[in-house]
Write a protein that holds these residues in place. Structure first.
Motif, mmCIF file in Angstrom:
data_model
loop_
_atom_site.group_PDB
_atom_site.id
_atom_site.type_symbol
_atom_site.label_atom_id
_atom_site.label_comp_id
_atom_site.label_asym_id
_atom_site.label_seq_id
_atom_site.Cartn_x
_atom_site.Cartn_y
_atom_site.Cartn_z
ATOM 1 N N ASP A 114 49.961 19.226 52.693
ATOM 2 C CA ASP A 114 48.966 19.841 51.805
ATOM 3 C C ASP A 114 47.613 19.717 52.477
ATOM 4 O OD1 ASP A 114 50.307 20.781 49.556
ATOM 5 O OD2 ASP A 114 50.372 18.808 48.630
ATOM 6 N N ARG A 116 43.748 21.660 52.009
ATOM 7 C CA ARG A 116 42.878 22.724 51.482
ATOM 8 C C ARG A 116 42.193 23.466 52.622
ATOM 9 N NH1 ARG A 116 41.948 18.320 48.547
ATOM 10 N NH2 ARG A 116 39.959 17.916 49.556
ATOM 11 N N ASP A 121 49.836 24.633 51.207
ATOM 12 C CA ASP A 121 50.278 24.038 49.953
ATOM 13 C C ASP A 121 51.760 23.713 50.093
ATOM 14 O OD1 ASP A 121 50.345 23.149 47.309
ATOM 15 O OD2 ASP A 121 50.791 25.164 46.546
ATOM 16 N N ASN A 122 52.057 22.438 50.320
ATOM 17 C CA ASN A 122 53.434 21.990 50.566
ATOM 18 C C ASN A 122 54.115 22.820 51.653
ATOM 19 O OD1 ASN A 122 53.643 19.742 48.943
ATOM 20 N ND2 ASN A 122 54.248 20.927 47.151
#
Length: 185
Positions: A114, A116, A121-122
């Protein structure tokens, strides 16, 4: 105590007959951290290959051990987190002059990332490491006598350095990866 051992059958591998033994955690065993499959040469009674995969509990244990204070600081500074997904190893052995030697080893890791900053996202990150032995030379070999390779936690750290000796490696086969890092795709 934590595992069940089961006969998995017999297979032919070239001229060899291999007996398969499956080792699996007992139900409700929190200390059963891996499943393993052994391939035993029936004639030599030697393990010629094994495959080991961590269970969910095993993956969680590795994740807890790897994530210390440094990991927490890095995740805040760089804005990412890692969630371990799976770990698997495969090793095979070959006979040479009546003794068995490592032939190959493969480690496969999968980690969910993960981040940003990277818009992840995963996202699944995979790592495969392969060690392939291309020859065995037992003539005039000296045992390792320096360092603390038998008792220390990081056994070979005392024998390795960051130096690369081009003259030493010039006649060895080096297999370079052709698969790009899954994060860069």
């Amino acid at each position: 105590r934590y595992y069940n051992h089961e006969y998995g059958g017999v297979i032919q591998d070239g001229q060899r007959t291999l007996v398969i033994i499956d080792i699996k955690p007992k139900k409700k065993s929190r200390k059963g951290l891996a499943t393993m499959r052994l391939f035993i040469d029936e004639e030599a009674s030697a393990i010629v290959r094994y495959e080991c995969d961590l269970t969910e509990e095993g993956v969680r244990m590795v994740e807890r051990k790897d994530k210390g204070f440094g990991s927490a600081v890095a995740s805040v500074i760089y804005g990412f987190s890692l969630s371990y997904h799976s770990f698997a190893v495969r090793y095979s052995y070959q006979e040479y002059n009546g003794k068995w030697y490592l032939q190959s080893g493969r480690r496969h890791f999968e980690i969910l990332v993960d981040s940003r900053k990277r818009k992840m996202d995963n996202t699944l990150w995979k790592s495969d490491m392969l060690l392939q032995i291309t020859s065995i030379d037992t003539a005039n070999q000296e045992p390792i006598t320096e360092g603390d390779i038998g008792d220390s936690r990081d056994r070979f750290a005392s024998l390795t350095t960051d130096e690369y000796d081009e003259d030493f490696w010039e006649n060895y086969n080096v297999v370079k990866t052709v698969v790009p890092d899954s994060l860069m795709q």
